[in-house]
Scaffold this active site. Structure first.
Site, PDB file in Angstrom:
ATOM      1  N   ASP A  52       0.769  -1.175   0.100  1.00 42.38           N
ATOM      2  CA  ASP A  52      -0.128  -0.017   0.105  1.00 42.38           C
ATOM      3  C   ASP A  52       0.893   1.142   0.075  1.00 42.38           C
ATOM      4  OD1 ASP A  52      -0.256   0.897   3.365  1.00 42.38           O
ATOM      5  OD2 ASP A  52      -0.033  -1.225   3.072  1.00 42.38           O
ATOM      6  N   ASP A 141      -9.170   3.256   6.436  1.00 40.03           N
ATOM      7  CA  ASP A 141      -8.102   3.295   7.424  1.00 40.03           C
ATOM      8  C   ASP A 141      -8.716   4.047   8.679  1.00 40.03           C
ATOM      9  OD1 ASP A 141      -5.539   3.532   8.745  1.00 40.03           O
ATOM     10  OD2 ASP A 141      -4.622   4.587   7.154  1.00 40.03           O
ATOM     11  N   GLU A 143      -7.457   4.250  12.773  1.00 38.83           N
ATOM     12  CA  GLU A 143      -6.455   3.928  13.826  1.00 38.83           C
ATOM     13  C   GLU A 143      -6.223   5.331  14.637  1.00 38.83           C
ATOM     14  OE1 GLU A 143      -2.373   4.770  11.490  1.00 38.83           O
ATOM     15  OE2 GLU A 143      -3.661   3.947  10.228  1.00 38.83           O
TER      16      GLU A 143
END
Length: 257
Positions: A52, A141, A143
């Site tokens: 990625d 994503d 986090e």
């Protein structure tokens, strides 16, 4: 992100750990400093490799990456509702031209706007999906907050965080027909969602865990990982990933079957 600072919009703020035979390794519990004598040797499963990338990698040689074993790639498209990866088109199209199955991901900022609004921005600027066998589903994503260490969960309660993720997911599904893959760590998920088990049955997991030969404990609810980010440096540009299945299964997953 907790593991890869290049996901942040624009600037690489801190040096991140690399999976290597010596040096500093990062695990879900934080950095682990080792010496040459004690550094572990990691044996990874024989699974399809991928990577990625974001604006940090700039212009990526995906043909070379494929020659080195890459079979898929995720490319950062957006963050919040005010950042677009300036290299996205070149990276996304370049991965496809090299024969990689590729998809786009969005870096979540739950402190900035609703999940639905960020999902709409993401889909508009690269986060789409087609059942062509060459496009991975959009990915979220989510986090620890890289901008404010005192608000790691972006100031949201467990309930509000779960609602935010559902809002994002519902909008992505409404616009693309697919639920997003969720990229996270067990530590963040269990801390910031209160160990929510609400997503495992309907969302593929992309788990981050570095410095070991297996991902280890998964976020609450999941018993199976689809992608595993096992290092932030390696033979491919950007972060290093594995798909939990064969190349044929990867193509089937991309088609949505």
């Amino acid at each position: 992100m907790a593991f890869s600072a290049h996901r942040r919009a624009g600037v690489l703020a801190t040096a991140t750990a690399a999976l290597a035979l010596t040096g500093t390794h990062t695990t879900a519990a934080g950095p682990l400093h080792t010496t040459a004598a004690e550094a572990p040797r990691i044996t990874l499963p024989a699974l399809p490799r991928g990577h990625d990338v974001s604006s940090h990698q700039k212009r990526v040689d995906f043909q070379r990456a494929r020659a080195r074993g890459a079979r898929f790639a995720y490319v950062k498209a957006t963050e919040s509702t005010n950042y677009r990866n300036p290299y996205f088109s070149g990276q996304y199209d370049g991965a496809r031209r090299a024969g990689l199955i590729r998809g786009a991901y969005h870096f979540a900022r739950p402190d900035r706007s609703s999940g639905a609004r960020q999902a709409a921005y993401f889909v508009k600027h690269g986060g789409g999906w087609r059942a062509d066998g060459r496009t991975l589903p959009p990915a979220l994503d989510i986090e620890y907050n890289p901008y404010d260490k005192h608000h790691k969960c972006y100031g949201l309660s467990h309930q509000k965080m779960v609602q935010w993720i559902w809002s994002f997911s519902d909008e992505v599904r409404r616009q693309t027909g697919r639920r997003p893959v969720i990229y996270t760590t067990a530590n963040w998920w269990n801390t910031c969602t209160g160990r929510s088990r609400a997503f495992a049955a309907t969302h593929a997991l992309w788990v981050a865990g570095h410095g070991t030969s297996r991902p280890g404990t998964l976020p609450a609810g999941w018993h199976y990982w689809t992608f595993w980010q096992y290092a932030v440096k390696g033979r491919l540009p950007g972060d290093q990933d594995l798909f939990n299945g064969s190349v044929t299964r990867l193509k089937t997953f991309a088609r949505g079957y």
